[in-house]
Design an enzyme around this catalytic site. Structure first.
Site, PDB file in Angstrom:
ATOM      1  N   CYS A 201      45.795  30.557  30.947  1.00 42.99           N
ATOM      2  CA  CYS A 201      44.917  29.960  29.946  1.00 42.99           C
ATOM      3  C   CYS A 201      45.420  28.578  29.542  1.00 42.99           C
ATOM      4  O   CYS A 201      44.647  27.634  29.409  1.00 42.99           O
ATOM      5  CB  CYS A 201      44.821  30.874  28.721  1.00 42.99           C
ATOM      6  SG  CYS A 201      43.679  30.291  27.449  1.00 42.99           S
TER       7      CYS A 201
ATOM      8  N   CYS B 226      44.014  38.916  24.881  1.00 37.54           N
ATOM      9  CA  CYS B 226      42.865  38.720  23.994  1.00 37.54           C
ATOM     10  C   CYS B 226      41.580  39.300  24.556  1.00 37.54           C
ATOM     11  O   CYS B 226      40.705  39.731  23.789  1.00 37.54           O
ATOM     12  CB  CYS B 226      42.686  37.237  23.681  1.00 37.54           C
ATOM     13  SG  CYS B 226      42.157  36.220  25.095  1.00 37.54           S
TER      14      CYS B 226
END
Length: 388
Positions: free
Chosen positions: A118, A217
């Protein structure tokens, strides 16, 4: 360090006042980082990244990452700080570069770190590219790491001043261009997390008491194996010992990682009564091999896709290496291949639980040299199974 200074922002064009895009997750760290950047006199704009095509599919509650509640928390923090605020939709890019990569790596028998991906692909690629195109000088995040600017203007990434909060491992994928536009206002904070929360409360930020985010997440309930099963389906295979004897079955080799001890569901104990660990994962024949802890000892590894935080090493060198986000350091010798596509690493003392797909991050003291993705390992035990 006599020829370098610690700074919070990139010295772009020699300007003291920078246009800063603050990535605001909805958590306390990114909110305080944005507030500090604004207090330092920079022209700060807050942005929350919408990373889920269906935000309710991401974990709800006090996560500080990817939910609708988090975007609202980030907006309220920006209002208190007094900065403009936007929500940018990067859900499709996140799905392709992070979620799908995560699933593909597990399917191939590797153990990825989605936070590194990410940072590499979203926060300091997609976000940074868009920020620069809009005229911003830097991207600010709440990571605990430090940027050092040398006298010649080049920049280095270093561990945070507080080693207990250091997050430089997940930033080891940043290259020189990305580092040149990175800002980490919390990196020099020699304070506890409680003091960061107290600072947030003094600033009137409602996220002061919000719990930290943990785990992954995009896995709503924290059940990684269940998430992968939903994407890849179930496929019964054998659990074997080092001699190839069947000990049990599993519902998908992707549900295991090298070094795993719990959840093996083997019906009978080892002959020596000691715990067994996952030694090898073979997606080709859908088998998982288990054995004693000693068979996990790794003497050397080869890693691919190296990324350097500046100029990479030209030859062999001695460094320390970190193999997981919250792991310790190990002394190594490392040398890039002649074509630069691989990194060969040998440990001074064997280490355990090294899995293909993990990132290895090299350090020279506190300085981050760079990172690479582990491809193969060399075990010390002749009976061990080499990972591939």
């Amino acid at each position: 360090m006599t020829d370098a200074s610690r700074t919070h922002g990139p010295p772009v064009g020699g300007a003291l006042r920078l246009r800063v895009l603050a990535a605001m997750s909805g958590g306390v760290d990114s909110a305080v980082a944005a507030a500090r950047a604004a207090e330092a006199g920079h022209d700060v704009t807050g942005v929350h990244l919408a990373l889920s095509e269906n935000p309710k599919s991401f974990r709800t509650g006090a996560r500080g990452c990817c939910t609708i509640e988090d975007s609202r928390d980030a907006r309220r923090a920006a209002d208190v700080i007094g900065i403009p605020f936007y929500v940018w939709d990067l859900a499709e890019r996140f799905r392709e570069d992070v979620v799908e990569d995560f699933v593909a790596e597990y399917e191939a028998g590797r153990t990825p770190n989605p936070c590194l991906r990410c940072n590499e692909k979203i926060k300091f690629a997609a976000l940074l590219d868009k920020a620069l195109a809009l005229g911003f000088d830097a991207v600010c995040t709440g990571h605990y790491a430090t940027v050092v600017t040398r006298d010649d203007g080049t920049r280095e990434l270093h561990r945070a001043s507080d080693a207990a909060k250091d997050q430089s491992y997940v930033l080891g994928v940043l290259d020189a261009r990305q580092l040149a536009h990175a800002m980490f206002p919390l990196g020099d904070t020699l304070t506890s997390k409680d003091e960061i929360r107290e600072e947030a409360e003094r600033r009137g930020l409602a996220v002061a008491k919000k719990p930290d985010s943990h785990d992954i997440c995009f896995i709503a309930d924290g059940d990684t194996q269940g998430f992968l099963a939903g994407r890849l389906g179930t496929s019964e295979g054998d659990i074997l010992d080092e001699d190839g004897h069947k000990l049990g079955t599993h519902e998908g080799a992707y549900g295991f990682t090298i070094g795993q001890r719990k959840g093996l569901r083997i019906g009978h104990p080892a002959p020596d009564g000691k715990p067994r660990y996952v030694l090898d994962i073979s997606p080709v024949d859908n088998t998982v091999t288990v054995g004693p802890a000693a068979s996990l000892d790794v003497a050397a590894l080869t890693a691919v896709k190296p990324r350097w935080c500046g100029t990479g090493p030209a030859g062999p060198g001695t460094y320390t290496a970190q193999l997981r986000a919250h792991g310790g350091e190990a002394e190594v010798t490392a040398e890039p291949a002649d074509d630069g596509a691989e990194l060969r690493v040998r440990f001074t003392e064997p280490v355990r639980g090294v899995a293909p797909g993990q990132a290895i991050v090299l350090y020279d003291g506190t300085r981050v040299i760079g990172s690479a993705t582990i491809a193969t390992t060399e075990r010390t035990s002749p009976a061990g199974v080499n990972s591939a």
